[in-house]
Design a protein around this motif. Structure first.
Motif, PDB file in Angstrom:
ATOM      1  N   ILE A   1       0.952  -1.473   0.322  1.00 27.11           N
ATOM      2  CA  ILE A   1      -0.412   0.415  -0.073  1.00 27.11           C
ATOM      3  C   ILE A   1       1.052   1.534  -0.068  1.00 27.11           C
ATOM      4  O   ILE A   1       2.192   1.492   1.338  1.00 27.11           O
ATOM      5  CB  ILE A   1      -0.975  -0.510   1.151  1.00 27.11           C
TER       6      ILE A   1
ATOM      7  N   ALA B   1      -2.676   4.515  -3.637  1.00 27.53           N
ATOM      8  CA  ALA B   1      -3.535   3.799  -2.628  1.00 27.53           C
ATOM      9  C   ALA B   1      -3.347   3.791  -1.763  1.00 27.53           C
ATOM     10  O   ALA B   1      -4.704   3.749  -1.078  1.00 27.53           O
ATOM     11  CB  ALA B   1      -2.845   2.173  -2.802  1.00 27.53           C
ATOM     12  N   TRP B   2      -2.865   4.308  -1.116  1.00 27.03           N
ATOM     13  CA  TRP B   2      -2.479   4.779   0.323  1.00 27.03           C
ATOM     14  C   TRP B   2      -3.281   6.061   0.585  1.00 27.03           C
ATOM     15  O   TRP B   2      -3.818   5.889   2.048  1.00 27.03           O
ATOM     16  CB  TRP B   2      -0.281   4.696   0.822  1.00 27.03           C
TER      17      TRP B   2
ATOM     18  N   GLU C   1      -5.987   7.166  -0.887  1.00 29.04           N
ATOM     19  CA  GLU C   1      -7.277   6.458  -0.872  1.00 29.04           C
ATOM     20  C   GLU C   1      -7.772   6.083   0.463  1.00 29.04           C
ATOM     21  O   GLU C   1      -8.781   6.000   1.104  1.00 29.04           O
ATOM     22  CB  GLU C   1      -7.501   5.468  -2.067  1.00 29.04           C
ATOM     23  N   TYR C   2      -6.613   5.249   1.437  1.00 28.30           N
ATOM     24  CA  TYR C   2      -6.854   4.243   2.469  1.00 28.30           C
ATOM     25  C   TYR C   2      -7.064   5.310   3.766  1.00 28.30           C
ATOM     26  O   TYR C   2      -7.978   4.458   3.938  1.00 28.30           O
ATOM     27  CB  TYR C   2      -5.708   3.389   2.666  1.00 28.30           C
ATOM     28  N   LYS C   3      -6.425   6.020   3.339  1.00 30.78           N
ATOM     29  CA  LYS C   3      -6.900   6.932   4.782  1.00 30.78           C
ATOM     30  C   LYS C   3      -8.050   7.545   4.451  1.00 30.78           C
ATOM     31  O   LYS C   3      -8.279   7.715   6.043  1.00 30.78           O
ATOM     32  CB  LYS C   3      -5.208   8.006   4.638  1.00 30.78           C
TER      33      LYS C   3
ATOM     34  N   GLY D   1     -10.141   4.359   4.144  1.00 29.06           N
ATOM     35  CA  GLY D   1     -10.436   2.836   4.120  1.00 29.06           C
ATOM     36  C   GLY D   1     -10.509   1.384   2.740  1.00 29.06           C
ATOM     37  O   GLY D   1     -10.522   0.405   3.865  1.00 29.06           O
ATOM     38  N   THR D   2     -10.054   2.268   2.125  1.00 25.84           N
ATOM     39  CA  THR D   2     -10.164   0.520   1.126  1.00 25.84           C
ATOM     40  C   THR D   2      -9.381   0.706   0.098  1.00 25.84           C
ATOM     41  O   THR D   2      -8.772   2.137  -0.114  1.00 25.84           O
ATOM     42  CB  THR D   2     -11.505   1.246  -0.410  1.00 25.84           C
ATOM     43  N   VAL D   3      -9.290   0.413  -1.612  1.00 26.52           N
ATOM     44  CA  VAL D   3      -8.210   0.861  -2.283  1.00 26.52           C
ATOM     45  C   VAL D   3      -8.554  -0.009  -3.255  1.00 26.52           C
ATOM     46  O   VAL D   3      -9.055  -1.073  -3.796  1.00 26.52           O
ATOM     47  CB  VAL D   3      -7.090  -0.030  -2.301  1.00 26.52           C
TER      48      VAL D   3
ATOM     49  N   ILE E   1     -10.718  -2.963   3.018  1.00 28.63           N
ATOM     50  CA  ILE E   1      -8.855  -3.240   3.293  1.00 28.63           C
ATOM     51  C   ILE E   1      -8.549  -3.835   4.585  1.00 28.63           C
ATOM     52  O   ILE E   1      -9.994  -2.449   5.320  1.00 28.63           O
ATOM     53  CB  ILE E   1      -8.106  -2.304   3.144  1.00 28.63           C
TER      54      ILE E   1
ATOM     55  N   LYS F   1      -8.014  -2.879   9.120  1.00 31.86           N
ATOM     56  CA  LYS F   1      -8.008  -1.587   9.591  1.00 31.86           C
ATOM     57  C   LYS F   1      -6.763  -2.031   9.617  1.00 31.86           C
ATOM     58  O   LYS F   1      -5.986  -2.628  10.105  1.00 31.86           O
ATOM     59  CB  LYS F   1      -8.209  -1.109  10.739  1.00 31.86           C
TER      60      LYS F   1
ATOM     61  N   LEU G   1       0.014  -5.682   1.190  1.00 28.08           N
ATOM     62  CA  LEU G   1      -1.312  -6.249   1.225  1.00 28.08           C
ATOM     63  C   LEU G   1      -1.616  -7.567   2.054  1.00 28.08           C
ATOM     64  O   LEU G   1      -1.026  -8.678   1.365  1.00 28.08           O
ATOM     65  CB  LEU G   1      -2.181  -5.257  -0.047  1.00 28.08           C
TER      66      LEU G   1
END
Length: 297
Positions: free
Chosen positions: A120, A124-125, A127-129, A132-134, A139, A141, A149
């Motif tokens: 990640i 992608a990082w 979006e995750y922040k 919580g998805t990629v 993904i 927590k 990943l």
């Protein structure tokens, strides 16, 4: 060595950010990798010496190594200008084509960028922040930046000839090109990523993510464009890998980092890259090639 920024051959077909494409015959193109470098979808005014050699030779290396997984568009790599003799027709091909060009089959391009992510990082990082998805996929927590990943992900984007590629979901991709072709491309993308990631680990490099392009040749799904180069992938040094932040890399991340610190607004024209950034980038590209292939340029 002076960077190769432009090419000028008969029958030009397409000029990309880095590669120039020329028609050789009804079914074949000549792909030429220049030393141009882009960041944030803008081509820099100065290039990286020998970058095109690395991109062409490393793509050829991976195309050969993965041809048992999926066919590709390569006919032959131009390691000797005499390989172009059948296409001369009175033309004198320039010496710079040696090792930085390849003859490829004409393909019907699938207009999707196919990204495989094992770690990640980057967008992608971000979006995750926020979500919580990629790639729209949930993904677990608690991951840190650059963590591995739980399993590699396929995250497609649009393929734009100009401007920015936009992230799309797998369902949106299926609506665009059909569910059957989507599943075939997704499977091949992850197969290649897993194969390459395992190989690269044996050479001390982590492939954090990479993007691929596919096309149809004689009705068969085939890899096209480039494959697993520092331009299309994040290569990390396994010995220095430490999750929790950005990683030392063999790709053009130093250029992105310098541009971000320069205050440039990411709109053309881009500022000239300083000599030390050019030198560092050239060394990183050559080191990636040497580590992965065991050969010097």
């Amino acid at each position: 060595m002076k960077p190769l920024m432009t090419t000028d051959l008969p029958n030009p077909f397409y000029r990309g950010k880095v590669r120039d494409t020329y028609e050789l015959s009804a079914n074949e193109f000549l792909f030429v990798a220049t030393d141009r470098v882009s960041a944030f979808d803008v081509v820099m005014p100065n290039g990286i010496p020998e970058k095109g050699l690395v991109l062409n030779k490393l793509s050829a290396f991976w195309f050969e190594k993965t041809k048992h997984l999926v066919p590709n568009h390569v006919v032959r790599v131009i390691s000797d200008l005499r390989l172009l003799d059948p296409y001369r027709k009175g033309l004198a091909f320039p010496d710079y084509l040696k090792d930085r060009s390849m003859i490829v089959r004409r393909a019907e391009r699938v207009d999707i960028e196919c990204i495989a992510r094992g770690y990640i990082s980057g967008s992608a990082w971000e979006e995750y922040k926020k979500k919580g998805t990629v790639g729209g996929q949930p993904i677990p927590k608690g991951l840190k930046e650059s963590d591995k990943l739980p399993q590699p992900l396929f995250t497609p984007t649009t393929k734009a000839d100009a401007g920015h590629d936009e992230a799309i979901t797998i369902d949106q991709m299926a609506n665009q090109i059909g569910r059957k072709l989507t599943e075939e491309i997704m499977g091949k993308t992850l197969d290649i990523y897993l194969f390459a990631e395992e190989y690269a680990r044996s050479r001390g490099i982590i492939i954090a993510d990479t993007k691929m392009e596919f096309g149809m040749i004689n009705g068969k799904l085939s890899l096209i464009d480039e494959l697993l180069t520092p331009d299309s992938s994040r290569f990390w040094d396994m010995a220095q890998y430490k999750p929790g932040g950005p990683q030392p890399s063999f790709d053009k991340q130093p250029i992105r980092d310098w541009l971000a610190q320069s205050g440039w607004n990411k709109e053309p024209p881009a500022p000239p890259l300083p000599p030390e950034i050019v030198k560092q980038s050239a060394e990183r590209y050559r080191e990636a090639y040497r580590r992965l292939t065991g050969l010097n340029l």
